[in-house]
Enzyme design. Structure first.
Site, PDB file in Angstrom:
ATOM      1  N   CYS A   2       0.811  -1.215   0.000  1.00  0.00           N
ATOM      2  CA  CYS A   2       0.000   0.000   0.000  1.00  0.00           C
ATOM      3  C   CYS A   2       0.850   1.273   0.000  1.00  0.00           C
ATOM      4  CB  CYS A   2      -0.893   0.023   1.226  1.00  0.00           C
ATOM      5  SG  CYS A   2      -1.968  -1.398   1.345  1.00  0.00           S
ATOM      6  N   TRP A  74      -2.782  -2.953  -1.538  1.00  0.00           N
ATOM      7  CA  TRP A  74      -2.359  -4.350  -1.671  1.00  0.00           C
ATOM      8  C   TRP A  74      -3.247  -5.108  -0.700  1.00  0.00           C
ATOM      9  CZ3 TRP A  74       0.231  -8.040   1.477  1.00  0.00           C
ATOM     10  CH2 TRP A  74       0.802  -9.109   0.788  1.00  0.00           C
ATOM     11  N   LYS A 493      14.009 -17.241  -5.795  1.00  0.00           N
ATOM     12  CA  LYS A 493      13.855 -16.474  -7.036  1.00  0.00           C
ATOM     13  C   LYS A 493      12.957 -17.246  -8.011  1.00  0.00           C
ATOM     14  CE  LYS A 493      14.777 -13.325  -6.099  1.00  0.00           C
ATOM     15  NZ  LYS A 493      15.419 -12.801  -4.911  1.00  0.00           N
ATOM     16  N   LYS A 611       6.608  -5.233  -3.282  1.00  0.00           N
ATOM     17  CA  LYS A 611       8.034  -4.918  -3.182  1.00  0.00           C
ATOM     18  C   LYS A 611       8.428  -4.602  -1.747  1.00  0.00           C
ATOM     19  CE  LYS A 611      12.146  -4.138  -4.590  1.00  0.00           C
ATOM     20  NZ  LYS A 611      12.916  -5.367  -4.823  1.00  0.00           N
TER      21      LYS A 611
HETATM   22  O1  M6R Z   1      13.033  -4.767   1.838  1.00  0.00           O
HETATM   23  P1  M6R Z   1      13.503  -6.030   2.531  1.00  0.00           P
HETATM   24  O2  M6R Z   1      14.857  -6.433   2.093  1.00  0.00           O
HETATM   25  O3  M6R Z   1      13.401  -5.924   4.016  1.00  0.00           O
HETATM   26  O4  M6R Z   1      12.490  -7.149   2.067  1.00  0.00           O
HETATM   27  C1  M6R Z   1      12.546  -8.444   2.583  1.00  0.00           C
HETATM   28  C2  M6R Z   1      11.769  -9.413   1.718  1.00  0.00           C
HETATM   29  O5  M6R Z   1      10.432  -9.040   1.666  1.00  0.00           O
HETATM   30  C3  M6R Z   1      12.330  -9.476   0.293  1.00  0.00           C
HETATM   31  O6  M6R Z   1      13.686  -9.778   0.278  1.00  0.00           O
HETATM   32  C4  M6R Z   1      11.562 -10.528  -0.530  1.00  0.00           C
HETATM   33  O7  M6R Z   1      11.841 -11.800  -0.039  1.00  0.00           O
HETATM   34  C5  M6R Z   1      11.919 -10.410  -2.015  1.00  0.00           C
HETATM   35  N1  M6R Z   1      10.719 -10.336  -2.803  1.00  0.00           N
HETATM   36  C6  M6R Z   1      12.706 -11.534  -2.530  1.00  0.00           C
HETATM   37  O8  M6R Z   1      13.014 -11.410  -3.878  1.00  0.00           O
END
Ligand code: M6R
Length: 616
Positions: A2, A74, A493, A611
């Site tokens: 969001c 979201w 991934k 994201k």
């Molecule tokens: O912004 P952050 O690094 O704290 O986010 C953590 C996870 O949400 C993030 O790494 C997520 O697992 C990704 N989509 C992986 O590609």
């Protein structure tokens, strides 16, 4: 996830609101909306399509005003549908947008229903709109203060009232919210304007004068003025919050020759690493901020808190920290750590790792660690203005640049670089780093951008494998030691963007269960560096081949693993020592990317994912 934008201005604010939403689009959303004060009433446009569609709707409908709020949603409570999209109205008088999750929404909904309020959505947000309406007695600021005292959970809200044009009130607890102060320059060029946003990026090009609101703050925005009230128990007190000059990036990076942001970001890794290491002339604790030396001197262990990909960089760092700096390290998934009973040690360096710096679980885990008396905090983070950086005493800012693709790539490799520097700095302070070792490690780090170019050149070979992967529904990933977290990252991934079920195991664990899954239908991806565990790994490969499993091996040039029927090999450069994970993750990113392309998925915005995960 969001996003919020809100504003009061002497000019029409709608283009700025919509542009702000566009800047937050990369975070992932499934609906969007805008509401304004126009002609003495509330007007709103909402869509389950893209923000571009919302822009057209507002233009076609002649939506224009100096007072408004906007949102990308979201879905958490209620399906992604127009009636659940924000802004939510209450009785044509109150308009409200919200980020976060209200935990006591059921109880409040029952209470408000009993008072005659009718709910049009399944959201927890509509509860707040009706609550503000119920408490409204001519002063929006007072109504919002009363409402937030009733909320349990996390929120950032922006709200305005039909009866008070030129006023927007915001509040936050557990979800980020910033205030922007208008300037003579920028897109809006209105020094009387005041803005609210969940992220400074939404205001890039509009204003660089930003106030970071703190937990519990309520803020009143009017033309040419604003007030911040700090929460003190059940009361609010006027407070001053510093206006900072922040150069936020618009994030609207051009794709250039690439098909997707993810592909672009994979190929940006040599530059991202060079930028992250720029200015590192030698190893010193001060790379992590003033006072780092005395912190490093006073810690006996490291506790890493992170989620998703960031937790895998933490797992990799554990190997480095224990073998090079000789300091015990544990890595905890933030969403678990925050709720479990643990044994705190005040001589712990708490390290959070986050691309966004806004991940709710990681922020909460950090808070939890501090509440247990662990005050030495450090973050490895890609966003200098984020809550994580503000909350931690020490920081290393990775310079990956804006990462748009939901699947993290360049943020991961630059986190690894930051964590390796941390390892060396701790090793130095603890007397485990000679000048010669320091020079060798730095030389290897500086050569990384060139080494990565050689790995990126393997893309055509990976594309050929991806065709075969696209027809599979399951995959296993194997690695050992330092490269086990890399196998985990490769599996994550693949699953997040191609929707193929993938699991990663330390290769030695195969025979304890997962070997039962191995058939000719199961591709087994293996990370095979030429390290001390190579011979053990080769035995594990034999176990797979003996069961008819098909192996796809990324092998260092000097491993002598050769292609044969059922064993496909892509040759990596020669072994890169301790920094090898930074090279080995790249072909796994490419494999996931090209497999997803072959399956035709929405690579940059995979289903159900966001994201920046700002809710629990
Ligand atoms: O912004 P952050 O690094 O704290 O986010 C953590 C996870 O949400 C993030 O790494 C997520 O697992 C990704 N989509 C992986 O590609």
């Amino acid at each position: 996830m969001c996003g919020i934008v809100g504003a009061v201005s002497a000019n029409n604010i709608v283009p700025i609101l919509v542009q702000g939403l566009q800047r937050l689009e990369y975070r992932g959303y499934d609906s969007c909306g805008v509401a304004v004060h126009q002609g003495g009433e509330l007007r709103r446009s909402r869509s389950t399509s893209r923000v571009a569609e919302l822009r057209t709707m507002t233009e076609d409908d002649g939506v224009a005003s100096g007072t408004g709020i906007a949102h990308t949603r979201w879905a958490t409570h209620g399906a992604p549908a127009v009636h659940n999209a924000h802004p939510h109205f209450s009785r044509g008088q109150i308009a409200l947008v919200h980020n976060g999750i209200i935990e006591n929404h059921d109880e409040l909904r029952d209470e408000l229903k009993a008072k005659g309020y009718v709910f049009e959505s399944q959201t927890d947000t509509e509860v707040i709109a009706h609550l503000v309406h119920h408490l409204y007695a001519g002063d929006l600021l007072e109504a919002v203060q009363g409402a937030v005292l009733r909320l349990r959970g996390a929120y950032a809200i922006a709200v305005f009232c039909r009866d008070e044009p030129g006023r927007v009130v915001g509040a936050r607890e557990g979800s980020p919210l910033i205030l922007g102060v208008g300037t003579e320059s920028g897109t809006q060029a209105d020094p009387t304007a005041r803005y609210l946003a969940s992220d400074a990026m939404a205001l890039a090009g509009v204003t660089d004068r930003i106030v970071y609101l703190e937990e519990g703050d309520v803020v009143d925005l009017q033309l040419g003025k604003h007030w911040v009230l700090a929460r003190d128990g059940e009361r609010f007190k006027p407070t001053e919050r510093e206006v900072k000059i922040v150069q936020a990036h618009s994030g609207a990076a051009e794709l250039g020759p690439y098909r997707h942001y993810m592909q672009k970001e994979i190929f940006e890794q040599p530059r991202a690493l060079a930028d992250t290491l720029e200015g590192v002339e030698g190893i010193t604790p001060e790379l992590f901020g003033d006072g780092a030396y005395s912190v490093f001197k006073n810690v006996d262990r490291v506790l890493i808190l992170a989620c998703g990909t960031s937790s895998y960089s933490g797992m990799t760092a554990k190997y480095w920290l224990e073998s090079i700096a000789k300091i015990p390290c544990s890595v905890e998934i933030a969403s678990e750590y925050r709720y479990r009973d643990s044994v705190p040690d005040p001589r712990t360096l708490v390290v959070t790792i986050s691309q966004s710096g806004e991940t709710a679980d990681t922020l909460a885990a950090l808070k939890h660690a501090r509440s247990l008396g662990m005050e030495h905090t450090l973050t490895i983070c890609n966003v200098a203005t984020s809550a994580m950086v503000r909350e931690c005493k020490l920081a290393y800012i990775t310079r990956a640049g804006v990462e748009v693709g939901v699947a993290s790539t360049k943020a991961f490799s630059t986190q690894l670089a930051g964590l390796f520097l941390l390892t060396l700095a701790l090793a130095q302070v603890r007397g485990h780093l000679t000048d010669e070792q320091e020079a060798q490690h730095l030389k290897a780090m500086r050569h990384l951008p060139v080494a990565l170019q050689a790995v990126l050149a393997l893309e055509p070979q990976v594309v050929a494998w991806a065709e075969a992967f696209a027809r599979k529904e399951n995959a296993l990933f194997l690695g050992r030691g330092l490269h086990y977290p890399i196998a985990l990252e490769g599996a994550l991934k693949l699953k997040e963007i191609s929707y193929i079920h993938a699991e990663a195991y330390p290769a030695g664990e195969l025979k304890h269960g997962p070997l039962a899954l191995v058939t000719a239908e199961m591709p087994v991806v293996t990370v095979a560096p030429n390290d001390a565990l190579l011979e053990k790994l080769k035995s594990n490969l034999q176990e797979v081949r003996a069961r008819g499993g098909e192996l796809f091996v990324f092998a260092d040039d000097d491993t002598k693993i050769e292609s044969s029927p059922g064993l496909h090999v892509i040759r990596m450069p020669e072994h890169y020592g301790a920094l090898s994970p930074i090279l080995h993750v790249v072909p796994l990113q490419l494999l996931a990317y090209h497999t997803a392309c072959a399956r035709g998925t929405d690579v940059d915005k995979p289903r159900n994912l966001a994201k920046s995960v700002t809710v629990e």
